[in-house]
Design a protein around this motif. Structure first.
Motif, PDB file in Angstrom:
ATOM      1  N   GLY A 133     -58.237 -22.103 -46.726  1.00 50.07           N
ATOM      2  CA  GLY A 133     -58.199 -21.178 -45.113  1.00 50.07           C
ATOM      3  C   GLY A 133     -58.044 -21.400 -44.217  1.00 50.07           C
ATOM      4  N   VAL A 134     -57.840 -22.436 -43.862  1.00 48.77           N
ATOM      5  CA  VAL A 134     -56.789 -23.298 -42.681  1.00 48.77           C
ATOM      6  C   VAL A 134     -55.696 -22.709 -43.235  1.00 48.77           C
ATOM      7  N   PRO A 135     -55.172 -21.659 -41.792  1.00 48.10           N
ATOM      8  CA  PRO A 135     -53.594 -21.449 -41.314  1.00 48.10           C
ATOM      9  C   PRO A 135     -52.888 -23.005 -41.420  1.00 48.10           C
ATOM     10  N   VAL A 136     -51.507 -22.536 -41.619  1.00 43.83           N
ATOM     11  CA  VAL A 136     -50.640 -23.940 -41.114  1.00 43.83           C
ATOM     12  C   VAL A 136     -49.194 -23.225 -40.472  1.00 43.83           C
ATOM     13  N   ARG A 137     -49.861 -23.136 -39.200  1.00 44.42           N
ATOM     14  CA  ARG A 137     -48.405 -22.811 -38.964  1.00 44.42           C
ATOM     15  C   ARG A 137     -46.913 -22.452 -39.190  1.00 44.42           C
ATOM     16  N   HIS A 138     -46.897 -23.341 -39.115  1.00 43.28           N
ATOM     17  CA  HIS A 138     -45.199 -24.136 -38.800  1.00 43.28           C
ATOM     18  C   HIS A 138     -44.770 -23.355 -40.469  1.00 43.28           C
ATOM     19  N   ILE A 139     -45.527 -23.241 -41.490  1.00 46.79           N
ATOM     20  CA  ILE A 139     -45.486 -22.381 -42.900  1.00 46.79           C
ATOM     21  C   ILE A 139     -45.299 -21.518 -42.301  1.00 46.79           C
ATOM     22  N   GLU A 140     -46.166 -20.812 -41.795  1.00 45.70           N
ATOM     23  CA  GLU A 140     -46.432 -19.462 -41.310  1.00 45.70           C
ATOM     24  C   GLU A 140     -45.160 -18.618 -40.512  1.00 45.70           C
ATOM     25  N   SER A 141     -44.724 -19.755 -40.001  1.00 43.76           N
ATOM     26  CA  SER A 141     -43.240 -19.607 -39.107  1.00 43.76           C
ATOM     27  C   SER A 141     -42.264 -19.807 -39.421  1.00 43.76           C
ATOM     28  N   GLY A 142     -42.690 -20.285 -40.491  1.00 42.15           N
ATOM     29  CA  GLY A 142     -40.745 -20.540 -40.652  1.00 42.15           C
ATOM     30  C   GLY A 142     -40.175 -21.583 -40.256  1.00 42.15           C
ATOM     31  N   SER A 143     -40.896 -23.007 -39.967  1.00 43.71           N
ATOM     32  CA  SER A 143     -39.999 -23.962 -38.983  1.00 43.71           C
ATOM     33  C   SER A 143     -40.567 -25.517 -39.074  1.00 43.71           C
ATOM     34  N   ASN A 144     -39.908 -26.002 -38.326  1.00 39.59           N
ATOM     35  CA  ASN A 144     -40.290 -27.675 -38.646  1.00 39.59           C
ATOM     36  C   ASN A 144     -41.819 -27.270 -37.459  1.00 39.59           C
ATOM     37  N   VAL A 145     -42.608 -28.562 -38.603  1.00 37.45           N
ATOM     38  CA  VAL A 145     -43.609 -29.046 -38.115  1.00 37.45           C
ATOM     39  C   VAL A 145     -43.589 -29.689 -36.820  1.00 37.45           C
ATOM     40  N   ARG A 189     -40.883 -58.273 -36.581  1.00 36.75           N
ATOM     41  CA  ARG A 189     -40.084 -58.081 -35.582  1.00 36.75           C
ATOM     42  C   ARG A 189     -39.934 -56.456 -35.284  1.00 36.75           C
ATOM     43  N   LEU A 190     -40.698 -56.043 -35.755  1.00 40.86           N
ATOM     44  CA  LEU A 190     -41.342 -54.300 -35.344  1.00 40.86           C
ATOM     45  C   LEU A 190     -42.103 -53.789 -34.607  1.00 40.86           C
ATOM     46  N   SER A 191     -41.827 -53.239 -33.963  1.00 41.64           N
ATOM     47  CA  SER A 191     -43.256 -52.588 -33.170  1.00 41.64           C
ATOM     48  C   SER A 191     -42.703 -51.180 -32.196  1.00 41.64           C
ATOM     49  N   GLY A 192     -44.264 -50.928 -32.146  1.00 39.22           N
ATOM     50  CA  GLY A 192     -43.617 -48.847 -32.093  1.00 39.22           C
ATOM     51  C   GLY A 192     -44.643 -48.422 -31.616  1.00 39.22           C
ATOM     52  N   PRO A 193     -44.705 -47.157 -31.313  1.00 33.56           N
ATOM     53  CA  PRO A 193     -45.793 -46.470 -30.704  1.00 33.56           C
ATOM     54  C   PRO A 193     -46.237 -45.314 -31.741  1.00 33.56           C
ATOM     55  N   LEU A 194     -47.521 -44.873 -32.697  1.00 33.01           N
ATOM     56  CA  LEU A 194     -47.553 -43.939 -33.340  1.00 33.01           C
ATOM     57  C   LEU A 194     -46.967 -42.528 -33.402  1.00 33.01           C
ATOM     58  N   VAL A 195     -46.704 -42.338 -33.574  1.00 27.80           N
ATOM     59  CA  VAL A 195     -45.964 -40.476 -33.957  1.00 27.80           C
ATOM     60  C   VAL A 195     -47.338 -39.914 -34.473  1.00 27.80           C
ATOM     61  N   VAL A 196     -47.368 -38.867 -34.006  1.00 30.48           N
ATOM     62  CA  VAL A 196     -48.618 -37.747 -35.013  1.00 30.48           C
ATOM     63  C   VAL A 196     -47.437 -36.187 -35.285  1.00 30.48           C
ATOM     64  N   SER A 197     -48.277 -35.937 -36.237  1.00 30.19           N
ATOM     65  CA  SER A 197     -47.689 -33.592 -36.249  1.00 30.19           C
ATOM     66  C   SER A 197     -49.441 -33.415 -36.073  1.00 30.19           C
ATOM     67  N   MET A 198     -48.198 -32.420 -35.188  1.00 31.29           N
ATOM     68  CA  MET A 198     -49.757 -31.335 -34.784  1.00 31.29           C
ATOM     69  C   MET A 198     -49.688 -30.515 -35.918  1.00 31.29           C
ATOM     70  N   ARG A 199     -51.150 -29.051 -35.735  1.00 30.85           N
ATOM     71  CA  ARG A 199     -51.747 -27.893 -36.552  1.00 30.85           C
ATOM     72  C   ARG A 199     -52.356 -27.347 -35.387  1.00 30.85           C
ATOM     73  N   PRO A 200     -52.037 -26.393 -35.033  1.00 27.18           N
ATOM     74  CA  PRO A 200     -53.118 -25.890 -34.280  1.00 27.18           C
ATOM     75  C   PRO A 200     -53.978 -25.043 -35.308  1.00 27.18           C
ATOM     76  N   VAL A 201     -55.824 -25.475 -35.460  1.00 25.79           N
ATOM     77  CA  VAL A 201     -56.482 -24.847 -36.256  1.00 25.79           C
ATOM     78  C   VAL A 201     -57.177 -23.994 -35.286  1.00 25.79           C
ATOM     79  N   PRO A 202     -58.159 -23.165 -35.829  1.00 24.30           N
ATOM     80  CA  PRO A 202     -59.067 -22.000 -35.503  1.00 24.30           C
ATOM     81  C   PRO A 202     -60.283 -23.319 -35.096  1.00 24.30           C
ATOM     82  N   ALA A 203     -61.102 -23.095 -34.178  1.00 21.45           N
ATOM     83  CA  ALA A 203     -62.117 -24.053 -32.956  1.00 21.45           C
ATOM     84  C   ALA A 203     -63.293 -24.234 -34.888  1.00 21.45           C
TER      85      ALA A 203
END
Length: 254
Positions: A121-133, A147-161
Motif C-alpha cells: 500500500g505504499v505508493p511509488v510516484r515515478h511508476i505512477e507518473s511513468g517517469s524515471n526515479v 583508487r576509488l572514492s566518491g559520494p553516496l548517491v540516493v534515490s528518493m520516493r515521496p511517501v505519505p507520512a
C-alpha cells in the motif's frame, strides 16, 4: 513479460527506464571496470554495502553473468561510457566500447523492492507518473578503497507520512538491494539543496502530507568513477537497469 522478452526489446532498441518491468524479477546496476581496478571495486563495495551490494561478478572479458542469461553489452536499455571520469557517450549498444579486460559487476537495485512496496500500500510516484526515479549526489562520502572514492548517491520516493514505517519495514527485508532507507525527511541533511533538480533521473511531485524518503542507490559506483577518474568504465544509464533472471524473493529475508 519475462526478463528474456524484456531484454530482447532492449536489444532491439527500446530505451526506457525499467522500473515496473518484469514484476518479481531482480533488477541490477551495471559497472564494468578494467581488471586492474576490479579488486579496488570489490573492496569499495565491501566497505559500502548499503550503496554497492554486489549480486554477481562476471569473469574478465565475459559478457554474461550467472543471474543474467543474455549479453551485458546489448541487453540493457542504455549505457554510459566514461573516459577519465568524464561521460563520453550514452549508447543503446555497448559492443563497440567493450574491452576484453573489463570485469562486469551487477549491483543490487531498489527497483527490486518496489513491487513489495506497492503490495503493502505504499505508493511509488515515478511508476505512477511513468517517469524515471529521482537520484541525488549527497554530501556523505563513501569509504574509499584503493583508487576509488566518491559520494553516496540516493534515490528518493515521496511517501505519505503515515506509511513511512511500513516503507521502512518492507524495504529492510531486502538488504541485498539497498534495504532500509538511509534518511527520512529534510533533504538538506544529505546536502541536497534543491529536491526539484535531481542529479540523475527526473523530478517527481511531493504532495501535501508526504515525506521524502531516501534509499542508497547503485549509481554510487558511477559517482565514484566520476570522482576518481579511472581511465575507462562502462555503466548503465541511471534508471535503465539490467533485468536479471533472478527472483526478487531470492533477496528477501523473513
Amino acid at each position: 513479460m519475462s526478463p528474456r522478452e524484456a531484454r530482447a526489446l532492449f536489444r532491439a532498441g527500446l530505451r526506457v527506464p525499467t522500473s515496473g518491468y518484469c514484476a518479481g524479477h531482480t533488477q541490477a546496476n551495471l559497472i564494468a571496470l578494467p581488471r586492474e581496478l576490479a579488486f579496488d571495486f570489490l573492496l569499495f563495495a565491501q566497505r559500502n554495502p548499503k550503496s554497492c551490494p554486489v549480486l554477481d561478478v562476471a569473469e574478465e572479458g565475459e559478457t554474461r553473468a550467472s543471474i543474467l542469461d543474455g549479453d551485458l553489452r546489448t541487453d540493457l536499455p542504455a549505457y554510459r561510457i566514461y573516459r577519465h571520469g568524464e561521460l563520453a557517450a550514452e549508447v543503446g549498444d555497448a559492443r563497440e566500447h567493450w574491452r576484453d579486460d573489463l570485469v562486469a559487476f551487477l549491483v543490487g537495485c531498489s527497483f527490486t523492492f518496489e513491487g513489495a512496496l506497492l503490495d503493502s500500500g505504499v505508493p511509488v510516484r515515478h511508476i505512477e507518473s511513468g517517469s524515471n526515479v529521482p537520484m541525488y549526489r549527497t554530501s556523505r562520502q563513501c569509504r574509499p578503497a584503493g583508487r576509488l572514492s566518491g559520494p553516496l548517491v540516493v534515490s528518493m520516493r515521496p511517501v505519505p507520512a503515515e506509511r513511512v514505517p511500513e516503507a521502512v519495514r518492507v524495504t529492510s527485508r531486502y538488504p541485498a538491494v539497498h534495504g532500509a532507507p538511509v534518511h527520512v525527511g529534510d533533504p538538506a541533511a544529505l546536502g541536497i539543496t534543491d529536491i526539484g533538480r535531481p542529479d540523475f533521473g527526473e523530478p517527481v511531485d511531493i504532495r501535501d502530507g508526504e515525506t521524502p524518503v531516501f534509499w542508497a542507490c547503485g549509481v554510487t559506483p558511477q559517482a565514484a568513477v566520476m570522482a576518481s577518474a579511472p581511465e575507462f568504465a562502462i555503466g548503465h544509464a541511471p534508471g535503465h537497469m539490467a533485468v536479471t533472471d533472478a527472483r526478487d524473493t531470492a533477496h528477501q529475508i523473513p
